[in-house]
Scaffold this motif. Sequence first.
Motif, mmCIF file in Angstrom:
data_model
loop_
_atom_site.group_PDB
_atom_site.id
_atom_site.type_symbol
_atom_site.label_atom_id
_atom_site.label_comp_id
_atom_site.label_asym_id
_atom_site.label_seq_id
_atom_site.Cartn_x
_atom_site.Cartn_y
_atom_site.Cartn_z
ATOM 1 N N GLY A 14 27.882 -56.808 84.366
ATOM 2 C CA GLY A 14 27.029 -58.135 83.825
ATOM 3 C C GLY A 14 26.924 -58.206 82.589
ATOM 4 O O GLY A 14 26.516 -59.485 82.013
ATOM 5 N N ILE A 15 26.783 -56.978 81.677
ATOM 6 C CA ILE A 15 26.610 -57.138 80.165
ATOM 7 C C ILE A 15 27.774 -57.663 79.728
ATOM 8 O O ILE A 15 27.558 -58.325 78.804
ATOM 9 N N SER A 16 28.941 -57.407 80.161
ATOM 10 C CA SER A 16 30.116 -57.663 79.303
ATOM 11 C C SER A 16 30.602 -59.047 80.011
ATOM 12 O O SER A 16 31.367 -59.803 79.278
ATOM 13 N N ALA A 17 30.154 -59.424 81.210
ATOM 14 C CA ALA A 17 30.945 -60.592 81.745
ATOM 15 C C ALA A 17 30.848 -61.915 80.933
ATOM 16 O O ALA A 17 31.795 -62.797 80.722
ATOM 17 N N THR A 23 34.857 -58.894 85.694
ATOM 18 C CA THR A 23 34.202 -58.036 86.431
ATOM 19 C C THR A 23 35.170 -57.667 87.424
ATOM 20 O O THR A 23 36.284 -58.233 87.803
ATOM 21 N N PHE A 24 34.750 -56.362 87.960
ATOM 22 C CA PHE A 24 35.676 -55.814 89.161
ATOM 23 C C PHE A 24 35.294 -56.251 90.293
ATOM 24 O O PHE A 24 36.142 -56.459 91.355
ATOM 25 N N PRO A 68 31.416 -58.757 71.482
ATOM 26 C CA PRO A 68 30.145 -58.201 71.968
ATOM 27 C C PRO A 68 29.343 -59.541 71.808
ATOM 28 O O PRO A 68 29.217 -60.381 70.976
ATOM 29 N N ASN A 69 28.420 -59.617 72.731
ATOM 30 C CA ASN A 69 27.282 -60.784 72.815
ATOM 31 C C ASN A 69 26.026 -60.209 72.569
ATOM 32 O O ASN A 69 25.757 -59.260 72.204
ATOM 33 N N ALA A 70 25.061 -61.328 72.672
ATOM 34 C CA ALA A 70 23.634 -61.043 72.148
ATOM 35 C C ALA A 70 23.227 -59.865 72.822
ATOM 36 O O ALA A 70 22.124 -59.315 72.305
ATOM 37 N N ALA A 71 23.498 -59.794 74.013
ATOM 38 C CA ALA A 71 22.869 -58.569 74.628
ATOM 39 C C ALA A 71 23.370 -57.256 74.167
ATOM 40 O O ALA A 71 22.498 -56.322 74.085
ATOM 41 N N HIS A 72 24.828 -57.059 73.729
ATOM 42 C CA HIS A 72 25.029 -55.895 73.018
ATOM 43 C C HIS A 72 24.410 -55.781 71.929
ATOM 44 O O HIS A 72 24.088 -54.599 71.543
#
Length: 238
Positions: A14-17, A23-24, A68-72
């Motif tokens: 969910g953090i990389s989506a 996703t798998f 990478p997004n804001a969450a990373h």
Amino acid sequence: MSAPKNIVALTGAGISAESGVATFRDADGVWAKYDYREVATPEGFAANPALVHEFYNARRRALPSVNPNAAHMALADLEKGLTERGGRLTLVTQNVDDLHERGGATNILHMHGELLKAECASCASVIDCRGDLSIESVCGVCNRTGGMRPHVVWFGEMPRFMEEAADAIMGAELFVSIGTSGSVYPAAGFVAEARALGVPAMELNLEPSENAHLFSDARYGPATEVVPQWVNEILTMK
Ligand SMILES: [Zn+2]
């Protein structure tokens, strides 16, 4: 609660989506298009290594086109902030991508391995791998051919760093689960482990996970929104 110094964050697909990494397990995820038994088990690899290499080569080639997004980034800020407090963030990730690293985090346990590493079945060496793997790939350590495999934990194999993760949870003042479905063990068991030790547990997810009832607190929404907000709360706590 006073400002926590030691935090363990478990992260999942969910953090990389939101970065565009497929996703798998979702309805339109990777396992809806491929048979995991063919491409993600030791038996599948033994039966058709070329197909398995092709599958992971395609994913490895796609990595540079996602960012990478804001969450990373927020988790990298959290790592810095906790270090300044004399504590530490331990990131335990189920993801095989390198977005936490590129987001700036450093203390990362890849429990399901890494797409950018290869492993030699002959000498067990783990080496960096940026290009394609094939049945002709040569191990740079023992020079043997044919034993190179993706450094990814397959179904039926033991996840890595479980002891390190358990130790980190034992020494944490807070456990946070980010973007995981709560259905894949042993990661799904971390929250129960934390609570049994009296460690509060926070869930940050798009929607309540299967384990939602085990958490002491939760925020629901896209990772790029809820993770930076939560990190800001932690870093401004006195
Ligand atoms: Zn080797």
